[in-house]
Structures are given as structure tokens and as C-alpha cells.
Design an enzyme around this catalytic site. Sequence first.
Site, PDB file in Angstrom:
ATOM      1  N   SER A 109       0.832  -1.195   0.000  1.00 46.80           N
ATOM      2  CA  SER A 109       0.000   0.000   0.000  1.00 46.80           C
ATOM      3  C   SER A 109       0.879   1.263   0.000  1.00 46.80           C
ATOM      4  O   SER A 109       1.691   1.445  -0.902  1.00 46.80           O
ATOM      5  CB  SER A 109      -0.962  -0.048   1.196  1.00 46.80           C
ATOM      6  OG  SER A 109      -2.020   0.839   1.028  1.00 46.80           O
ATOM      7  N   HIS A 139      -7.290  -6.117  -0.288  1.00 44.61           N
ATOM      8  CA  HIS A 139      -6.127  -5.220  -0.241  1.00 44.61           C
ATOM      9  C   HIS A 139      -5.006  -5.758   0.633  1.00 44.61           C
ATOM     10  O   HIS A 139      -3.829  -5.528   0.357  1.00 44.61           O
ATOM     11  CB  HIS A 139      -6.588  -3.857   0.287  1.00 44.61           C
ATOM     12  CG  HIS A 139      -5.508  -2.828   0.366  1.00 44.61           C
ATOM     13  ND1 HIS A 139      -4.855  -2.331  -0.743  1.00 44.61           N
ATOM     14  CD2 HIS A 139      -4.953  -2.182   1.436  1.00 44.61           C
ATOM     15  CE1 HIS A 139      -3.961  -1.431  -0.375  1.00 44.61           C
ATOM     16  NE2 HIS A 139      -3.990  -1.335   0.948  1.00 44.61           N
TER      17      HIS A 139
END
Length: 281
Positions: free
Chosen positions: A103, A255
Site C-alpha cells: 500500500s 487489499h
Amino acid sequence: MKQTLITGTKLINGNDLYYEYYKHSSQKETLLLIHGFLSSTFSFRRLIPFLKEEYNVISVDFPPFGKSGKSTKFIYSYDNIAKSIVQLIQVLNINKITVIGHSMGGQISLKISHLRPDIVENAVLLCSSGYLKRSKLPLVFSSYIPYFHLYVKFWLSRSGVKQNLKNVVHDHSLIDDEMLYGYTLPFLENDIFKGLTRMIRHREEELSENELGEIKTPCLLIWGEHDRVVPLSVGKRLNQDLKNSDLIVLKDTGHLVPEERPNDVFNHIHTFLKRKVPSYQ
């Protein structure tokens, strides 16, 4: 073959950087793990057991997250965070690394690769952020208001940790008490919100298409098919702009790929690195 775990903090640029270093007695390639926004080295807890058997592994909490410092004088920009992590690596006498970033940590990994191609041999981007602009000026100006950090705390606490985890994990059955506690712990003290306030103020826009095109480092991009935080479209765009990159998409994954699919992520990383000729430190 002996392996040692070294944990500690180093004072870098006026702030403490916490790290965990899994070091082999024999020469091994060194992997540097960089977590994402609102996270810490805890997010790699399921991936590290695979990686540390084959590689030297350093996992770092970048400020103001995890066990690292929350100094109100530190500049919380990508550039300064990246340079601080590079200094930490140099203090630990490491000359070559493979960066693995998740991320926001992926964007910091790209920043390090752009700044210091001499030390970064490979980059692995796990659902990396990309193409974000800096915060809008009204928000930046608001960050100078006294006690603005309490608003940041209120804003983050509205949805709660469990709801945030549901947003980043595709299979909600993985969310257990250990995960909830691990992601809640760093936010039990107010100092982190002061650091986050300064991050709002200091975070510059992410690397441009031209800057990404200048990165020649071999890059592996691993994405969750159902990533709702950094959509797969960002991964496809990064794959186009990074001249020496491959993209792998994990089915039925969100994610938080190091938590959801650690074994698969390890296998893809290991295969990717075996194709390269490492030059050990």
C-alpha cells in the site's frame, strides 16, 4: 544454519525508527519490508515466517506508525521517510536490498528505488498506492489549527478498526481477536494522531508517470482482485509505467494480501527473485 532476530530502534533524522531484523549467519539476500498507511510490521506477521527461512528480512515501522517515534519535529513526507529508511539500512551495514512494500509502503519503496537505484536490486509492490495528489490546501491549512489531531482521531475512530479491516480483507472470516488487537494497539495513544496531522501537512504527491518511467529496477506487482482501497486499475497503470515490471493478480483477495495470501505471496516473490542474479552485501 543459524538465524538471529535483532529488534531495536535507531535515532534517524531526529526520530526513532523501530525495526525487526531476521539475520542468517551465512550470506543471504536481504529483503526490506515496508508496511502501509495506519499499519505496522504487524501486517507482515504471516508472511515473515516464509521469507525468513530463505532470506535476511528487515521489517521497519516507518514514523509515525507502530513502535517508531511520533516526533512533532519530523518531516512526514515520502521523501524524508524514504531517506530515513535508507539511513537505517546503512547504519545496519547493508549495501543491497530488495524492497517489499504494501500500500503506502509500496509508494515509499518506489521512492527509495527512484532515489537510490544503486542499493535497490528489486522491488515488490503489494497493492501499492499510486498517482495520489497531495492533500488539498484547505485540509493542509486546517492541520495548523491547535488540537487538530483530535479531529484526526475522531475521523479515524468513526468507522472503527473492525469496519476498516472489513474494507481491506476480502474474506472476513480471517478477522479474529488477534488481528483486531494488533491493528488497534498503535492507536491507543494520542501521539500518533499528532504525527498523522503532520503527515497530512507534509505528504507530497506520489511519483509521476515520468518519474516512474525512470525506474529501471525489476519490479513485481502483486494485487488482490477485489482490492477496494487501491483498485486493480492502479496496478495495471503502474505495470505500464514501470518499464521493467510484471503484474500478478490474486483471485478472491482484497487489499491486505500479506495477511490473506501469505503463502502465495511468498511463492511469487521467491520465484521472481530466483530469476535474478543476487549480489549479496
